[in-house]
Design an enzyme around this catalytic site. Structure first.
Site, PDB file in Angstrom:
ATOM      1  CB  CYS A 115      -1.219  -0.061   0.983  1.00 39.15           C
ATOM      2  SG  CYS A 115      -1.967  -1.248   1.356  1.00 39.15           S
ATOM      3  CG  HIS A 252      -2.565   3.285   1.739  1.00 39.21           C
ATOM      4  ND1 HIS A 252      -3.828   3.327   0.692  1.00 39.21           N
ATOM      5  CD2 HIS A 252      -3.756   1.784   2.613  1.00 39.21           C
ATOM      6  CE1 HIS A 252      -4.161   1.501   0.929  1.00 39.21           C
ATOM      7  NE2 HIS A 252      -3.952   1.706   1.973  1.00 39.21           N
ATOM      8  CG  ASN A 282      -6.445  -1.182   1.350  1.00 39.23           C
ATOM      9  OD1 ASN A 282      -6.253  -0.647   0.822  1.00 39.23           O
ATOM     10  ND2 ASN A 282      -6.268  -1.663   2.483  1.00 39.23           N
TER      11      ASN A 282
HETATM   12  N1  ACO Z   1     -17.945  -7.928   9.160  1.00 45.09           N
HETATM   13  C1  ACO Z   1     -18.647  -8.480   9.869  1.00 45.09           C
HETATM   14  N2  ACO Z   1     -17.682  -9.173  11.663  1.00 45.09           N
HETATM   15  C2  ACO Z   1     -16.982  -8.811  11.252  1.00 45.09           C
HETATM   16  C3  ACO Z   1     -16.187  -8.808   9.946  1.00 45.09           C
HETATM   17  C4  ACO Z   1     -17.633  -7.944   8.777  1.00 45.09           C
HETATM   18  N3  ACO Z   1     -16.943  -7.734   7.656  1.00 45.09           N
HETATM   19  N4  ACO Z   1     -15.068  -8.575  10.091  1.00 45.09           N
HETATM   20  C5  ACO Z   1     -14.840  -9.012  11.036  1.00 45.09           C
HETATM   21  N5  ACO Z   1     -15.479  -9.249  11.889  1.00 45.09           N
HETATM   22  C6  ACO Z   1     -15.544  -9.492  13.743  1.00 45.09           C
HETATM   23  C7  ACO Z   1     -14.608  -9.993  13.685  1.00 45.09           C
HETATM   24  O1  ACO Z   1     -14.652 -11.589  13.893  1.00 45.09           O
HETATM   25  C8  ACO Z   1     -15.014  -9.635  15.510  1.00 45.09           C
HETATM   26  O2  ACO Z   1     -15.947 -10.648  16.291  1.00 45.09           O
HETATM   27  P1  ACO Z   1     -16.110 -11.139  17.614  1.00 45.09           P
HETATM   28  O3  ACO Z   1     -15.676 -10.217  18.064  1.00 45.09           O
HETATM   29  O4  ACO Z   1     -17.277 -12.056  17.585  1.00 45.09           O
HETATM   30  O5  ACO Z   1     -14.777 -11.726  17.449  1.00 45.09           O
HETATM   31  C9  ACO Z   1     -15.441  -7.714  15.547  1.00 45.09           C
HETATM   32  O6  ACO Z   1     -15.854  -7.478  14.176  1.00 45.09           O
HETATM   33  C10 ACO Z   1     -14.362  -7.339  15.561  1.00 45.09           C
HETATM   34  O7  ACO Z   1     -13.307  -7.356  14.704  1.00 45.09           O
HETATM   35  P2  ACO Z   1     -12.343  -7.360  14.516  1.00 45.09           P
HETATM   36  O8  ACO Z   1     -10.839  -7.428  13.803  1.00 45.09           O
HETATM   37  O9  ACO Z   1     -11.841  -6.225  15.871  1.00 45.09           O
HETATM   38  O10 ACO Z   1     -12.270  -5.293  14.102  1.00 45.09           O
HETATM   39  P3  ACO Z   1     -12.077  -4.013  13.713  1.00 45.09           P
HETATM   40  O11 ACO Z   1     -12.372  -2.966  14.996  1.00 45.09           O
HETATM   41  O12 ACO Z   1     -10.624  -4.135  14.048  1.00 45.09           O
HETATM   42  O13 ACO Z   1     -11.998  -3.630  12.781  1.00 45.09           O
HETATM   43  C11 ACO Z   1     -10.273  -3.728  10.217  1.00 45.09           C
HETATM   44  C12 ACO Z   1     -11.284  -4.526  11.511  1.00 45.09           C
HETATM   45  C13 ACO Z   1     -11.650  -2.999   9.586  1.00 45.09           C
HETATM   46  C14 ACO Z   1      -9.936  -4.821   9.838  1.00 45.09           C
HETATM   47  C15 ACO Z   1      -9.798  -2.932  11.286  1.00 45.09           C
HETATM   48  O14 ACO Z   1      -8.924  -3.632  11.898  1.00 45.09           O
HETATM   49  C16 ACO Z   1      -8.568  -2.132  10.457  1.00 45.09           C
HETATM   50  O15 ACO Z   1      -9.165  -1.220   8.925  1.00 45.09           O
HETATM   51  N6  ACO Z   1      -7.261  -2.552   9.717  1.00 45.09           N
HETATM   52  C17 ACO Z   1      -6.702  -1.641   9.553  1.00 45.09           C
HETATM   53  C18 ACO Z   1      -5.882  -2.136   8.280  1.00 45.09           C
HETATM   54  C19 ACO Z   1      -5.656  -1.101   7.245  1.00 45.09           C
HETATM   55  O16 ACO Z   1      -5.015  -0.543   7.608  1.00 45.09           O
HETATM   56  N7  ACO Z   1      -4.150  -2.614   6.470  1.00 45.09           N
HETATM   57  C20 ACO Z   1      -3.512  -1.369   5.491  1.00 45.09           C
HETATM   58  C21 ACO Z   1      -3.538  -1.549   4.729  1.00 45.09           C
HETATM   59  S1  ACO Z   1      -3.258  -2.884   3.946  1.00 45.09           S
HETATM   60  C22 ACO Z   1      -2.162  -3.589   2.805  1.00 45.09           C
HETATM   61  O17 ACO Z   1      -0.957  -3.643   2.952  1.00 45.09           O
HETATM   62  C23 ACO Z   1      -2.375  -4.416   2.100  1.00 45.09           C
END
Ligand code: ACO
Length: 325
Positions: A115, A252, A282
């Site tokens: 990214c 990004h 993304n």
């Molecule tokens: N729909 C519904 N529920 C979901 C989904 C979904 N799509 N995805 C995860 N959940 C659930 C999980 O299973 C979890 O359930 P549980 O509590 O029963 O276990 C709950 O939601 C919370 O999961 P988290 O992973 O803790 O959710 P979070 O608030 O952290 O959001 C996310 C997840 C959106 C991925 C976030 O962490 C994020 O944006 N992270 C950064 C991503 C990023 O910046 N990546 C870098 C660039 S990518 C690259 O370089 C290729």
């Protein structure tokens, strides 16, 4: 003191026509529009057709950027494509873009920093242009990230989209002040000890397969705001400008909460942040030039504006750069 500046003279974008909404995903993934919007800000993403390789997306964006710069393929002597989803293991996508554009023999290669790739690629292009090794460069971020999705992993497959953005970078004389058009400062970083937070579980020299994207999203999230904020301040200091002087922040587009968190931590007015995460999701290395093109097309970003670009992604890699359009 006069010096050669690497000036962005044209910007282009391409998004494949197919749009996939959150509701479309909820038909086959255990998720909902409400969860995706609340946690990420994403409402839809574009998806390349099965017969559309990433080099096609990159070529379309490049054509638009060349037209915006008043240049033709014949002028191009350097092509750098930032991508993590190449058509083939080799040759580089940049050489395919060269062929598809009909550009003459020159320099063409890819940059792989996931990214952060577009920011890395811009700094590489600056090295060629500012030192007189290229006069007219195409710097492209292009991705077909949806090809790397495990569609049974709801924690990742809802986050990504496909697209391409491109800029033309030309050598122009400057005065060596922050009033000059062109690239003015960078901060590039990598920390290979964080590989397990975000990676693809296949590759040529390990599994012999393409693999699927794996991410510990909440851990990546924690690093993102801190790392990006540090890089923003470092790039601004390197350019000799204050963060408050920047007209537009072009991040990004990973997650609206990261964009807001970085803006808050750096004291940036959220109205100065270009956000396309809702409509593009993304798109990895493509997201910054896509957002730049979006801000120019809707009339917000104008020639002469001071821009700050920033990104973080797999590696982990991250970085920021300051430029005057
Ligand atoms: N729909 C519904 N529920 C979901 C989904 C979904 N799509 N995805 C995860 N959940 C659930 C999980 O299973 C979890 O359930 P549980 O509590 O029963 O276990 C709950 O939601 C919370 O999961 P988290 O992973 O803790 O959710 P979070 O608030 O952290 O959001 C996310 C997840 C959106 C991925 C976030 O962490 C994020 O944006 N992270 C950064 C991503 C990023 O910046 N990546 C870098 C660039 S990518 C690259 O370089 C290729």
């Amino acid at each position: 003191m006069s010096l050669v500046r690497s000036v962005v003279t044209g910007v282009g974008a391409y998004l494949p026509p197919k749009v996939v909404t959150n509701d479309d995903l909820a038909k086959f993934v255990d998720t909902s529009d409400e969860w995706i919007v609340e946690r990420t800000g994403i409402r839809q993403r574009h998806q390349a057709a099965d017969d559309q390789p990433v080099s096609d997306l990159a070529t379309e964006a490049a054509k638009e950027a060349l037209a915006a710069a008043g240049k033709t393929a014949a002028d191009v002597d350097l092509i750098i494509v930032a991508t993590t989803t190449a058509d083939l293991t080799f040759p580089a996508v940049a050489t395919m873009v060269q062929r598809k554009l009909g550009a003459p023999v020159g320099i063409a290669f890819d940059v792989q920093a996931v990214c952060s790739g577009f920011v890395y690629a811009l700094s590489v292009a600056d090295g060629f242009v500012a030192r007189g090794h290229a006069k007219c460069a195409l710097v492209i971020g292009a991705e077909t990230m949806t090809r790397l999705m495990d569609w049974s992993d709801r924690g990742t497959c809802v986050l990504f989209g496909d697209g391409a953005g491109a800029v033309v970078v030309e050598a122009k004389a400057g005065e060596g002040t922050t009033a000059d058009q062109g690239l003015q400062g960078f901060a590039l970083r990598a920390d290979g000890t964080k590989q397990d937070l975000l990676y693809v579980d296949g590759g040529v020299s390990t599994t012999g397969t393409v693999g699927k994207l794996r991410m510990l999203g909440n851990q990546v999230f924690k690093h993102a705001v801190v790392n990006i904020s540090e890089a923003i301040h470092a790039a601004a200091a390197n350019a000799g400008v204050a963060v408050a002087d920047v007209d537009w922040f072009i991040p990004h587009q990973a997650n609206q909460r990261i964009l807001a968190g970085v803006a808050h931590r750096c004291g940036i007015d959220e109205n100065k942040v270009i956000s396309t995460v809702a409509i593009h999701a993304n798109t990895s290395a493509a997201s910054i030039p896509l957002a730049l093109a979006h801000g120019i097309k809707d009339g917000r970003i104008k020639k002469g504006d001071l821009l700050l670009l920033e990104a973080m992604g797999g590696g982990l890699t991250w970085g920021a750069c300051v430029l005057r359009l």
